[in-house]
Design a protein around this motif. Structure first.
Motif, short mmCIF file in Angstrom:
data_model
loop_
_atom_site.label_atom_id
_atom_site.label_comp_id
_atom_site.label_asym_id
_atom_site.label_seq_id
_atom_site.Cartn_x
_atom_site.Cartn_y
_atom_site.Cartn_z
N ASP A 160 15.41 -6.52 81.78
CA ASP A 160 14.84 -7.11 82.99
C ASP A 160 13.32 -7.09 82.89
N ALA A 161 12.66 -7.73 83.86
CA ALA A 161 11.21 -7.90 83.80
C ALA A 161 10.48 -6.55 83.84
N ALA A 162 10.96 -5.61 84.65
CA ALA A 162 10.30 -4.32 84.77
C ALA A 162 10.34 -3.55 83.45
N THR A 163 11.47 -3.62 82.76
CA THR A 163 11.61 -2.94 81.46
C THR A 163 10.70 -3.58 80.42
N ARG A 164 10.67 -4.91 80.41
CA ARG A 164 9.80 -5.61 79.44
C ARG A 164 8.33 -5.28 79.69
N LEU A 165 7.92 -5.24 80.96
CA LEU A 165 6.53 -4.91 81.27
C LEU A 165 6.20 -3.48 80.83
N LYS A 208 5.49 -7.43 91.07
CA LYS A 208 6.40 -6.47 91.70
C LYS A 208 6.56 -5.22 90.84
N ALA A 209 6.70 -5.40 89.52
CA ALA A 209 6.87 -4.27 88.62
C ALA A 209 5.60 -3.42 88.58
N LEU A 210 4.42 -4.06 88.60
CA LEU A 210 3.16 -3.31 88.60
C LEU A 210 3.02 -2.48 89.87
N ARG A 211 3.40 -3.07 91.00
CA ARG A 211 3.34 -2.32 92.27
C ARG A 211 4.22 -1.08 92.19
N ARG A 212 5.39 -1.21 91.59
CA ARG A 212 6.29 -0.07 91.45
C ARG A 212 5.67 1.00 90.56
#
Length: 242
Positions: A160-165, A208-212
């Motif tokens: 997913d995008a969060a993992t890739r980031l 969204k992933a950066l905010r997390r």
């Protein structure tokens, strides 16, 4: 041509004392071959945000990166700019066009002040003919870049995008960051669209992933920099299954 002392150029003496990154072209060379390469061409400084090479242009010189970082970008089918890679001091730029005589495959832009040695195609090819170890190191460097590109693609399959980031940020921090224990600072400007390109994700997903990650205290974003406050934590997020 720079002055020499005892057969060593000023560039070679200054930077050899600090050591070149082992993964870079200059880091792969022995002292004699490194000094030979650093004696070619002319020393050229560039300011921040300067384009060194344009995609599709027909130039064929190479640049040896002595100081600073550059980003390598290309245009996608929808005309968006895609961040392909980052290169650091000790790396070689523009070798593909010099080797095959074809147009540039990407645009290279400075991330902050940069110093290079600019070498003509004729001098570069003569160097490869005359110095087998330099030719071997250049081949290794080209293969390493290809392997890294392939690994980058494979790593993102099914993520997913969060993992890739998380994987992108961990790689940037470990490769280009200033390390301090479990922390690292990436001191060059990388935009959210560029992060999204590297992560193969949409901008909203990256935001969204950066905010997390910020909320969990893993990263801190600042002006022209990103600080990873927990490398181990970031790796666990990106590689939980490994």
């Amino acid at each position: 041509m720079d002055g020499a002392h005892g057969g060593r150029t000023e560039d070679a003496r200054t930077h050899e004392e600090r050591g070149w990154p082992a993964s870079s072209l200059l880091g792969r060379l022995g002292p004699a071959d490194r000094d030979h390469l650093l004696a070619l061409g002319a020393r050229v400084p560039y300011p921040a945000d300067q384009v060194l090479m344009w995609e599709a242009e027909r130039t064929d010189h190479v640049l040896v990166l002595l100081h600073g970082l550059v980003k390598v970008t290309g245009h996608a089918d929808d005309d968006r700019e895609a961040l392909l890679a980052v290169r650091m001091r000790g790396d070689l730029l523009g070798e593909l066009a010099a080797l095959d005589g074809q147009p540039r495959s990407a645009t290279v832009t400075t991330c902050g002040p940069v110093v290079t040695r600019s070498v003509t195609r004729a001098d570069f090819l003569a160097c490869l003919r005359d110095r087998p170890q330099i030719a071997h190191a250049v081949n290794q460097s080209v293969v390493a870049k290809l392997r890294a590109a392939n690994t980058h693609r494979v790593n993102f399959v099914g993520c997913d995008a969060a993992t890739r980031l998380a994987r992108v940020l961990h790689h940037l921090a470990m490769t280009y960051g200033e390390r301090d224990g479990d922390s690292a600072v990436i001191r060059w400007p990388i935009t959210q669209p560029e992060l999204a390109t590297l992560a193969g994700a949409s901008e909203p997903s990256v935001q969204k992933a950066l905010r997390r990650l910020r909320g969990e205290g893993v990263v801190t974003t600042g002006y022209r920099s990103i600080r990873v406050d927990g490398l181990a934590r970031l790796r666990s997020i990106g590689y939980a299954d490994r």
